[in-house]
Design a protein around this motif. Structure first.
Motif, PDB file in Angstrom:
ATOM      1  N   GLY A  94       0.838  -1.184   0.000  1.00  0.00           N
ATOM      2  CA  GLY A  94       0.000   0.000   0.000  1.00  0.00           C
ATOM      3  C   GLY A  94       0.873   1.234   0.000  1.00  0.00           C
ATOM      4  O   GLY A  94       1.936   1.256   0.624  1.00  0.00           O
ATOM      5  N   ALA A  95       0.420   2.252  -0.687  1.00  0.00           N
ATOM      6  CA  ALA A  95       1.191   3.478  -0.783  1.00  0.00           C
ATOM      7  C   ALA A  95       1.078   4.271   0.507  1.00  0.00           C
ATOM      8  O   ALA A  95      -0.020   4.565   0.973  1.00  0.00           O
ATOM      9  CB  ALA A  95       0.693   4.318  -1.954  1.00  0.00           C
ATOM     10  N   GLY A  98      -0.400   8.237  -0.753  1.00  0.00           N
ATOM     11  CA  GLY A  98      -1.303   7.922  -1.856  1.00  0.00           C
ATOM     12  C   GLY A  98      -2.337   6.927  -1.409  1.00  0.00           C
ATOM     13  O   GLY A  98      -2.472   6.627  -0.230  1.00  0.00           O
ATOM     14  N   ASN A  99      -3.055   6.368  -2.345  1.00  0.00           N
ATOM     15  CA  ASN A  99      -4.192   5.522  -2.015  1.00  0.00           C
ATOM     16  C   ASN A  99      -4.210   4.221  -2.793  1.00  0.00           C
ATOM     17  O   ASN A  99      -5.240   3.579  -2.875  1.00  0.00           O
ATOM     18  CB  ASN A  99      -5.493   6.279  -2.278  1.00  0.00           C
ATOM     19  CG  ASN A  99      -5.533   7.602  -1.542  1.00  0.00           C
ATOM     20  OD1 ASN A  99      -4.983   8.609  -2.012  1.00  0.00           O
ATOM     21  ND2 ASN A  99      -6.140   7.620  -0.381  1.00  0.00           N
ATOM     22  N   LYS A 100      -3.093   3.828  -3.327  1.00  0.00           N
ATOM     23  CA  LYS A 100      -3.088   2.669  -4.212  1.00  0.00           C
ATOM     24  C   LYS A 100      -2.681   1.432  -3.435  1.00  0.00           C
ATOM     25  O   LYS A 100      -1.765   1.467  -2.612  1.00  0.00           O
ATOM     26  CB  LYS A 100      -2.105   2.924  -5.359  1.00  0.00           C
ATOM     27  CG  LYS A 100      -2.221   1.975  -6.525  1.00  0.00           C
ATOM     28  CD  LYS A 100      -1.271   2.439  -7.641  1.00  0.00           C
ATOM     29  CE  LYS A 100      -1.327   1.516  -8.839  1.00  0.00           C
ATOM     30  NZ  LYS A 100      -0.383   1.923  -9.896  1.00  0.00           N
ATOM     31  N   LEU A 101      -3.350   0.319  -3.685  1.00  0.00           N
ATOM     32  CA  LEU A 101      -3.049  -0.959  -3.053  1.00  0.00           C
ATOM     33  C   LEU A 101      -2.835  -1.976  -4.157  1.00  0.00           C
ATOM     34  O   LEU A 101      -3.752  -2.271  -4.923  1.00  0.00           O
ATOM     35  CB  LEU A 101      -4.204  -1.378  -2.138  1.00  0.00           C
ATOM     36  CG  LEU A 101      -4.050  -2.707  -1.393  1.00  0.00           C
ATOM     37  CD1 LEU A 101      -2.872  -2.642  -0.433  1.00  0.00           C
ATOM     38  CD2 LEU A 101      -5.329  -3.036  -0.631  1.00  0.00           C
TER      39      LEU A 101
ATOM     40  N   PHE B  33     -11.662  -0.207  -4.279  1.00  0.00           N
ATOM     41  CA  PHE B  33     -10.840  -0.750  -5.352  1.00  0.00           C
ATOM     42  C   PHE B  33     -11.635  -1.760  -6.165  1.00  0.00           C
ATOM     43  O   PHE B  33     -12.472  -2.479  -5.625  1.00  0.00           O
ATOM     44  CB  PHE B  33      -9.616  -1.463  -4.776  1.00  0.00           C
ATOM     45  CG  PHE B  33      -8.797  -0.634  -3.825  1.00  0.00           C
ATOM     46  CD1 PHE B  33      -9.125  -0.559  -2.477  1.00  0.00           C
ATOM     47  CD2 PHE B  33      -7.697   0.060  -4.273  1.00  0.00           C
ATOM     48  CE1 PHE B  33      -8.374   0.200  -1.593  1.00  0.00           C
ATOM     49  CE2 PHE B  33      -6.933   0.822  -3.403  1.00  0.00           C
ATOM     50  CZ  PHE B  33      -7.276   0.892  -2.064  1.00  0.00           C
ATOM     51  N   TYR B  35     -10.533  -5.017  -8.619  1.00  0.00           N
ATOM     52  CA  TYR B  35      -9.482  -5.883  -9.139  1.00  0.00           C
ATOM     53  C   TYR B  35     -10.115  -6.952 -10.021  1.00  0.00           C
ATOM     54  O   TYR B  35     -11.267  -7.330  -9.833  1.00  0.00           O
ATOM     55  CB  TYR B  35      -8.757  -6.612  -7.997  1.00  0.00           C
ATOM     56  CG  TYR B  35      -8.037  -5.732  -7.019  1.00  0.00           C
ATOM     57  CD1 TYR B  35      -8.688  -5.239  -5.883  1.00  0.00           C
ATOM     58  CD2 TYR B  35      -6.697  -5.395  -7.198  1.00  0.00           C
ATOM     59  CE1 TYR B  35      -8.025  -4.433  -4.971  1.00  0.00           C
ATOM     60  CE2 TYR B  35      -6.031  -4.594  -6.281  1.00  0.00           C
ATOM     61  CZ  TYR B  35      -6.704  -4.128  -5.184  1.00  0.00           C
ATOM     62  OH  TYR B  35      -6.039  -3.337  -4.275  1.00  0.00           O
ATOM     63  N   PHE B  48      -9.244   2.597  -8.798  1.00  0.00           N
ATOM     64  CA  PHE B  48      -9.540   2.816  -7.394  1.00  0.00           C
ATOM     65  C   PHE B  48     -10.076   4.221  -7.195  1.00  0.00           C
ATOM     66  O   PHE B  48      -9.939   5.084  -8.077  1.00  0.00           O
ATOM     67  CB  PHE B  48      -8.326   2.531  -6.508  1.00  0.00           C
ATOM     68  CG  PHE B  48      -7.134   3.414  -6.732  1.00  0.00           C
ATOM     69  CD1 PHE B  48      -6.258   3.164  -7.786  1.00  0.00           C
ATOM     70  CD2 PHE B  48      -6.850   4.451  -5.866  1.00  0.00           C
ATOM     71  CE1 PHE B  48      -5.134   3.957  -7.974  1.00  0.00           C
ATOM     72  CE2 PHE B  48      -5.731   5.245  -6.053  1.00  0.00           C
ATOM     73  CZ  PHE B  48      -4.860   4.997  -7.113  1.00  0.00           C
ATOM     74  N   MET B  97      -4.856   3.651   4.197  1.00  0.00           N
ATOM     75  CA  MET B  97      -3.947   2.750   3.499  1.00  0.00           C
ATOM     76  C   MET B  97      -3.173   1.873   4.464  1.00  0.00           C
ATOM     77  O   MET B  97      -2.550   0.902   4.047  1.00  0.00           O
ATOM     78  CB  MET B  97      -2.998   3.543   2.611  1.00  0.00           C
ATOM     79  CG  MET B  97      -3.698   4.187   1.432  1.00  0.00           C
ATOM     80  SD  MET B  97      -4.796   3.050   0.554  1.00  0.00           S
ATOM     81  CE  MET B  97      -3.627   1.833  -0.031  1.00  0.00           C
TER      82      MET B  97
END
Lengths: 113, 112
Positions: A94-95, A98-101, B33, B35, B48, B97
């Motif tokens: 996970g960042a 940021g918000n990216k997984l 998200f 996927y 996302f 996160m």
């Protein structure tokens, strides 16, 4: 952008043997790191996570993982595997900014008796 | 009990159809998200969202779009379904996160 590599697609171990599943990540800062497990036909369950502090983290079902910044790795270990551990295991990053997984491709664990 | 719910477990659609996959969460997640999961490829991030009406492309956005008009709902749209979009689709949500992501049960989409 972050990425995750799980080099082993399949691993077979004998019941009672030790286990290590490899995970390497790419991210510009210290990431948030996770291991999830998916049993056949089931959803993903969180095993453990690392955010900061002690680099050896303990999870459920007797699993542990160690964060090694110098190697950009977060390998999952278990000292003695049980037949019920047969499943697919996913490492995720996970960042922190940021918000990216992002998930790895997964490692399928087979346990032989 | 915390919940991320996907509207369908199984869907069969025809090539060229517009397909909507719905995901609803009751956990007040900021981040959601989509996927797709394919054997040997793991979970690949499509899109996302980190807030209402906010979205970002993941690693494989081509052929997909998303909508987040309300915090609790995140929709994945296949503009014109193709056979190579046959897959398992997973929705997930997380408050921050550094917290656990909770997954829906998945939608197995078959495009014929």
């Amino acid at each position: 952008a972050q990425s995750v590599t799980q080099p082993d697609i399949h691993i077979t171990v004998s019941e009672g043997a030790s286990l290590e599943l490899r995970c390497n990540y790419s991210y510009g800062a210290t990431p948030y790191l996770f291991w999830y497990v998916q049993s056949p036909g089931q959803g993903l369950q969180l095993l453990l996570k690392y955010f900061s502090g002690d680099t050896l983290v303990q999870g459920i079902k007797g699993f542990e993982a160690e964060f090694k910044r110098s190697q950009s790795s977060f390998n999952l270990r278990k000292p003695s595997v049980h037949w019920s551990d047969a499943a697919e295991y996913f490492c995720a990053v996970g960042a922190r900014y940021g918000n990216k997984l992002v998930f790895g491709a997964g490692t399928i664990l087979r346990v032989k008796s | 009990d915390v919940k991320v719910t996907q509207s369908s477990r199984y869907l069969v659609k025809r090539t060229g159809e517009k397909v909507f996959l719905e995901c609803v969460q009751d956990m007040d997640h900021e981040n959601m998200f989509w996927y797709r999961q394919d054997p040997g490829l793991g979970l690949r991030l499509i899109y996302f969202s980190y807030d209402v009406k906010m979205k970002e492309k993941g690693d494989i956005p081509e052929g997909y779009s998303v909508s987040r008009e309300k915090k609790e709902r995140f929709s994945l749209i296949l503009e014109s379904a193709s056979t190579n979009q046959t897959s398992m689709y997973l929705c997930a949500g997380t408050r921050n996160m550094n917290t656990e992501a909770f997954f829906g049960q998945g939608t197995r989409l078959t495009v014929v």
